[in-house]
Motif scaffolding. Structure first.
Motif, short mmCIF file in Angstrom:
data_model
loop_
_atom_site.label_atom_id
_atom_site.label_comp_id
_atom_site.label_asym_id
_atom_site.label_seq_id
_atom_site.Cartn_x
_atom_site.Cartn_y
_atom_site.Cartn_z
N GLN A 1 63.39 61.35 62.03
CA GLN A 1 62.67 62.40 62.36
C GLN A 1 63.57 63.31 63.54
N ALA A 2 64.48 62.37 64.17
CA ALA A 2 65.11 63.14 65.39
C ALA A 2 66.01 64.36 64.68
N GLN A 3 66.25 64.31 63.39
CA GLN A 3 67.19 65.14 62.81
C GLN A 3 66.36 66.69 62.85
N SER A 4 65.26 66.55 62.59
CA SER A 4 64.27 67.83 62.49
C SER A 4 63.38 68.18 63.61
N GLN A 5 63.05 67.33 64.59
CA GLN A 5 62.11 67.40 65.68
C GLN A 5 62.62 67.83 66.86
N GLY A 6 62.15 68.59 67.88
CA GLY A 6 62.59 68.53 69.20
C GLY A 6 62.40 67.61 69.96
N PRO A 7 62.77 67.22 71.20
CA PRO A 7 62.53 65.91 71.79
C PRO A 7 61.25 65.47 72.26
N GLU A 8 60.26 66.47 72.48
CA GLU A 8 58.89 66.13 72.95
C GLU A 8 58.24 65.84 71.75
N ASP A 9 58.22 66.49 70.49
CA ASP A 9 57.52 66.15 69.42
C ASP A 9 58.14 64.67 68.76
N LEU A 10 59.37 64.51 69.00
CA LEU A 10 60.19 63.05 68.54
C LEU A 10 59.46 62.16 69.15
N ILE A 11 59.45 62.11 70.48
CA ILE A 11 58.92 60.88 71.34
C ILE A 11 57.20 60.92 71.05
N LYS A 12 56.43 61.89 71.00
CA LYS A 12 55.19 61.83 70.80
C LYS A 12 54.79 61.11 69.31
N SER A 13 55.47 61.74 68.29
CA SER A 13 55.13 61.13 66.93
C SER A 13 55.63 59.68 66.68
N THR A 14 56.83 59.48 67.26
CA THR A 14 57.41 58.19 66.91
C THR A 14 56.53 57.13 67.68
N PHE A 15 56.24 57.32 68.97
CA PHE A 15 55.24 56.55 69.62
C PHE A 15 53.93 56.05 68.79
N ASP A 16 53.40 56.85 68.15
CA ASP A 16 52.39 56.49 67.38
C ASP A 16 52.62 55.71 65.89
N GLU A 17 53.94 56.09 65.29
CA GLU A 17 54.47 55.28 64.38
C GLU A 17 54.89 53.92 64.64
N ALA A 18 55.48 53.68 65.80
CA ALA A 18 55.81 52.40 66.37
C ALA A 18 54.53 51.36 66.60
N LYS A 19 53.52 52.04 66.95
CA LYS A 19 52.28 51.01 67.13
C LYS A 19 51.76 50.93 65.74
N ALA A 20 51.87 51.74 64.67
CA ALA A 20 51.73 51.35 63.32
C ALA A 20 52.34 50.13 62.73
N THR A 21 53.79 50.36 63.19
CA THR A 21 54.61 49.03 62.53
C THR A 21 54.23 47.72 63.40
N VAL A 22 54.04 48.08 64.78
CA VAL A 22 53.75 46.62 65.26
C VAL A 22 52.36 46.14 64.87
N ARG A 23 51.54 46.89 64.51
CA ARG A 23 50.43 46.34 63.83
C ARG A 23 50.52 45.65 62.47
N GLN A 24 51.46 46.24 61.60
CA GLN A 24 51.78 45.47 60.57
C GLN A 24 52.62 44.02 60.72
N THR A 25 53.59 44.05 61.55
CA THR A 25 54.36 42.83 61.76
C THR A 25 54.65 42.78 63.36
N GLN A 26 54.43 41.48 63.93
CA GLN A 26 54.99 40.97 65.24
C GLN A 26 55.98 39.82 65.04
N ASP A 27 56.60 39.94 63.81
CA ASP A 27 57.69 38.86 63.65
C ASP A 27 58.92 39.10 64.42
N PRO A 28 59.52 38.59 65.43
CA PRO A 28 60.55 38.89 66.07
C PRO A 28 61.66 39.18 65.21
N LYS A 29 62.01 38.27 64.31
CA LYS A 29 63.12 38.53 63.21
C LYS A 29 63.20 39.83 62.48
#
Length: 203
Positions: free
Chosen positions: A22-50
C-alpha cells in the motif's frame, strides 16, 4: 537497547509489514492508519512466531529504508567505509532489526488491545515527513510514537522511529560510534555479525 524502544519498534513493524504494497499508492498518514488495522487482523489469524517472522522478512524490506537508516546510525563512520563495507553494514543492521523483531515476537498478542491515534503530520519538506501518533492501551498511559518517512517519488518508507522522544537511529548511533572509534568500520561489521549470531541462536 532500551526494552520499551524494542517493543515499540516491534509494534511499528507489526503495524506496517502486513500490507506494505500500500506504500506505493498511499500517503504516509493513510499508510500508517490502514496498515495498523490490517496488522491487527493478521495477528488475530496467527501468533505463530515462525509464520510472523516469515511475513516480516517478506514485507519488511519495502517498508523501511535500511540504507538510509544505516547511514544515519553509523554517522561519520559511514564516510570512512568502502562500498563493500557499506553493503555489509546495511545487511548487518537490517538483520539486527529483523532478529530484534524476532526476539520480541512473544509480544504479538499485545497488539490486539492497542489503538492508533494519528495526532498530526509534520511536513519537513516535499519528500520528508514526520507522522506523530499515540498508541493507546487499556489501563496504560498512551505511548508517543513518531514515524519519520521519506519518499523516493514512488513510495514512502520509514527511516526512523521515535518512541517517547527516543530515536531508534540515534540510540544505535551512540553504540555504533563507540564501536567505530574503538575498532574502526571492520570492528563494527564484526560486532553486528556477532550480535546477529547470538540473536539467531536464541530464536
Amino acid at each position: 537497547m532500551n526494552t520499551v524502544l524494542i517493543r515499540s519498534f516491534f509494534t511499528l513493524v507489526l503495524a506496517l509489514f502486513a500490507f506494505a504494497a500500500q506504500a506505493q499508492s498511499q500517503g504516509p498518514e493513510d499508510l500508517i492508519k490502514s496498515t495498523f488495522d490490517e496488522a491487527k487482523a493478521t495477528v488475530r489469524q496467527t501468533q505463530d512466531p515462525k509464520k510472523l517472522r516469515a511475513i516480516a522478512e517478506q514485507k519488511l524490506l519495502p517498508v523501511f529504508d535500511f540504507e538510509r537508516m544505516t547511514r544515519l546510525a553509523v554517522g561519520p563512520g559511514w564516510r570512512q567505509a568502502t562500498p563493500e563495507q557499506r553493503s555489509a553494514l546495511v545487511d548487518g543492521f537490517r538483520q539486527l532489526l529483523v532478529n530484534t523483531y524476532n526476539s520480541a515476537l512473544n509480544q504479538a498478542s499485545s497488539l490486539l488491545d492497542k489503538t492508533l491515534e494519528i495526532r498530526q503530520t509534520q511536513k519537513n519538506d516535499d519528500k520528508d515527513v514526520t507522522v506523530r501518533s499515540l498508541i493507546r492501551s487499556p489501563a496504560k498511559p498512551p505511548l508517543a510514537l513518531d514515524y519519520r518517512l521519506a519518499s523516493d517519488g514512488k513510495a514512502w518508507r520509514v527511516y526512523d522511529v521515535v518512541v517517547e522522544g527516543v530515536s531508534l537511529v540515534t540510540t544505535y548511533r551512540t553504540e555504533f560510534g563507540e564501536e567505530v572509534r574503538r575498532a574502526g568500520v571492520p570492528g563494527l561489521i564484526k560486532s553486528l555479525e556477532d550480535k546477529n549470531r547470538t540473536l539467531a541462536t536464541r530464536a
